[in-house]
Design a protein around this motif. Structure first.
Motif, PDB file in Angstrom:
ATOM      1  N   ASP A 309      32.252  -5.584 -61.338  1.00 58.92           N
ATOM      2  CA  ASP A 309      31.549  -6.719 -61.494  1.00 58.92           C
ATOM      3  C   ASP A 309      30.613  -6.761 -62.417  1.00 58.92           C
ATOM      4  O   ASP A 309      29.350  -6.388 -62.064  1.00 58.92           O
ATOM      5  CB  ASP A 309      31.266  -7.436 -60.135  1.00 58.92           C
ATOM      6  N   CYS A 324      34.301  -6.797 -57.775  1.00 59.54           N
ATOM      7  CA  CYS A 324      34.383  -8.319 -57.763  1.00 59.54           C
ATOM      8  C   CYS A 324      34.897  -8.390 -56.159  1.00 59.54           C
ATOM      9  O   CYS A 324      35.901  -7.629 -55.665  1.00 59.54           O
ATOM     10  CB  CYS A 324      35.507  -8.745 -58.532  1.00 59.54           C
ATOM     11  N   HIS A 330      38.304 -14.863 -58.964  1.00 62.18           N
ATOM     12  CA  HIS A 330      38.400 -13.714 -59.714  1.00 62.18           C
ATOM     13  C   HIS A 330      40.038 -13.273 -60.214  1.00 62.18           C
ATOM     14  O   HIS A 330      40.333 -12.787 -61.206  1.00 62.18           O
ATOM     15  CB  HIS A 330      37.676 -12.546 -59.108  1.00 62.18           C
ATOM     16  N   ASN A 358      30.443 -16.311 -62.138  1.00 60.23           N
ATOM     17  CA  ASN A 358      30.599 -17.026 -60.759  1.00 60.23           C
ATOM     18  C   ASN A 358      30.671 -18.658 -61.032  1.00 60.23           C
ATOM     19  O   ASN A 358      29.502 -19.106 -61.020  1.00 60.23           O
ATOM     20  CB  ASN A 358      29.980 -16.479 -59.779  1.00 60.23           C
TER      21      ASN A 358
END
Length: 460
Positions: A309, A324, A330, A358
């Motif tokens: 991530d 992630c 995702h 996000n």
């Protein structure tokens, strides 16, 4: 000249999004695209609790793959092993027959399965919320408990039938208990001998907070909403044993119950273990561009891959970047990046890393209650309801599914629900491993044998 073969394993969010992306990125002459999946639909997991509660019909959350994909060849089966040196994927078709699918590039998106522990009785008595079949079966089971409670003269038996235990205080568990609690409360009015006050719902979780991903304020708000409806929440507690008529907790309590719904998180598909590759907490280790190190032509993404991530890594300081979380948000975006990277590799161009900001989180608690945190903004009440349902409608892959979902919501709001059993799998054993097919994976050595076994059929 034979076209390169791109094989995608898994028909979830990541796999279907990758296939859609490849259809856009590559012409038909550039590659043959195949998708291995036992189902001919793409399941929208976040709305499964509403299927279990009868608010949504199964068709609303399961758009047909042939509406979504135009050129992709769909192989009806499950991948049970991959020999990356021979570039062969071993597939068990829905008939039970084994076939070997050869590939030039493979994209692994087998997803995840419900995480279980070595708890006595759990494998035989617990039910999950991971597949469409589980949601449909669970609705039948819950209504059956009301039916049985209404005819028994044994008060202890009635109490056990009307007590339901949900393990797991994450999104799936919280939404499941919220939706099914509303179902049983409304259904009880149709029974002469079932008082709504007799119905007991318990939500347990070993964590000290409910929905910690939402933050303290919204997590506490969720706790207030479900406890106000009568659900008893026990935090810092888990299950120690399960029997036919009881659930024993780690704090020493034994709850008389015939229902344990198990939603304590997920783990990567058992397919990952057949590769013999490096893993991170059970998920396949991959580079930021979604390629698996040391395995030529192999990409991995979604719940089964430990994708770095990069966005979160910027604020994490020194050390390895976090991975992630296994969310639909995702998975879909990784699917798009994987499609572009596979196309780039086929054309001899450089790949790009996956990076995503996000967009936030949403939780549907049934009725008029919802919580949302879009782009860090905390919402509850009607604004959260609009954001939550708007997000779900937008995320569904076909206009047919969107129309069905909105129509079902309108019908539920205006005419209410019909509480009946379909008889689905009546009298048949229903277990976590049976629903999710977790017991059919060979060892890496056996996979290599199957990949070179002349008795195994070739391309189907």
């Amino acid at each position: 000249m034979e076209r390169p073969r791109v094989l995608i394993v898994g028909g979830g969010f990541a796999g279907v999004q990758c296939a859609r992306g490849l259809e856009r990125e590559l012409s038909e002459s550039e590659a043959e695209i195949s998708l291995i999946t036992p189902d001919d639909y793409q399941l929208y997991l976040p709305l499964l609790p509403q299927v279990a509660s009868g608010v949504l019909a199964p068709e609303a959350v399961a758009p047909a793959l042939r509406r979504v994909l135009r050129r992709t060849r769909i192989v009806p089966g499950a991948a049970i092993g991959v020999d990356t040196s021979a570039k062969v994927c071993v597939v068990r078709l829905i008939t039970g027959e084994l076939v070997n699918q050869r590939y030039d590039w493979i994209v692994l998106t087998p997803g995840s399965v419900t995480r279980t522990f070595d708890i006595p009785g759990l494998d035989r008595r617990a039910r999950g919320m991971k597949t469409l079949a589980e949601a449909v079966w669970l609705r039948d089971h819950v209504i059956a408990q009301l039916d049985l409670a209404a005819v028994t003269h044994d008060e202890a038996e009635r109490a056990a039938r009307l007590r339901f235990v949900v393990a797991g205080g994450g999104y799936s568990g919280t939404e499941t208990v919220a939706c099914l609690q509303r179902l049983t409360s409304a259904a009880a009015s149709r029974y002469r001998r079932v008082d709504p006050r007799w119905i007991k719902w318990h939500l347990i979780d070993h964590a000290p907070k409910l929905l910690p991903e939402l933050g303290d304020r919204l997590g506490h708000k969720a706790l207030q909403i479900i406890t106000a409806r009568g659900t008893q929440v026990s935090l810092g507690v888990s299950v120690s044993a399960v029997s036919e008529g009881s659930v024993t907790l780690t704090d020493g309590r034994t709850l008389a119950s015939h229902t344990l719904i198990w939603t304590t998180g997920v783990t990567a598909s058992p397919l990952i273990d057949t590769l013999g590759a490096e893993t991170v907490h059970g998920r396949l280790a991959v580079r930021a561009d979604l390629q698996v190190p040391g395995m030529e032509g192999v990409f991995a993404l979604g719940d089964a891959a430990a994708v770095p991530d990069l966005a979160a890594a910027r604020g994490a300081g020194d050390g390895p970047p976090p991975v992630c979380p296994p969310t639909a948000q995702h998975a879909m975006r990784q699917g798009r990046r994987a499609a572009r990277n596979v196309a780039a590799v086929l054309r001899g161009r450089p790949t790009r890393p996956y990076e995503h900001r996000n967009l936030g989180l949403v939780v549907d608690l049934g009725g008029r209650d919802a919580l949302a945190r879009p782009l860090g903004v905390e919402l509850s009440g009607l604004p959260a309801r609009l954001v939550t349902r708007g997000y779900h409608v937008a995320a569904l892959r076909t206009s047919n599914a969107r129309c069905r979902t909105v129509a079902n919501w309108l019908l539920d709001a205006t005419t209410g629900n019909d509480f009946f059993r379909t008889g689905y799998l009546a009298g048949q054993p229903a277990t976590l491993s049976g629903f999710e097919g977790t017991g059919e994976y060979p060892t890496p050595e056996r996979v290599r044998e199957l990949a070179h076994d002349s008795s195994v059929a070739g391309e189907c």
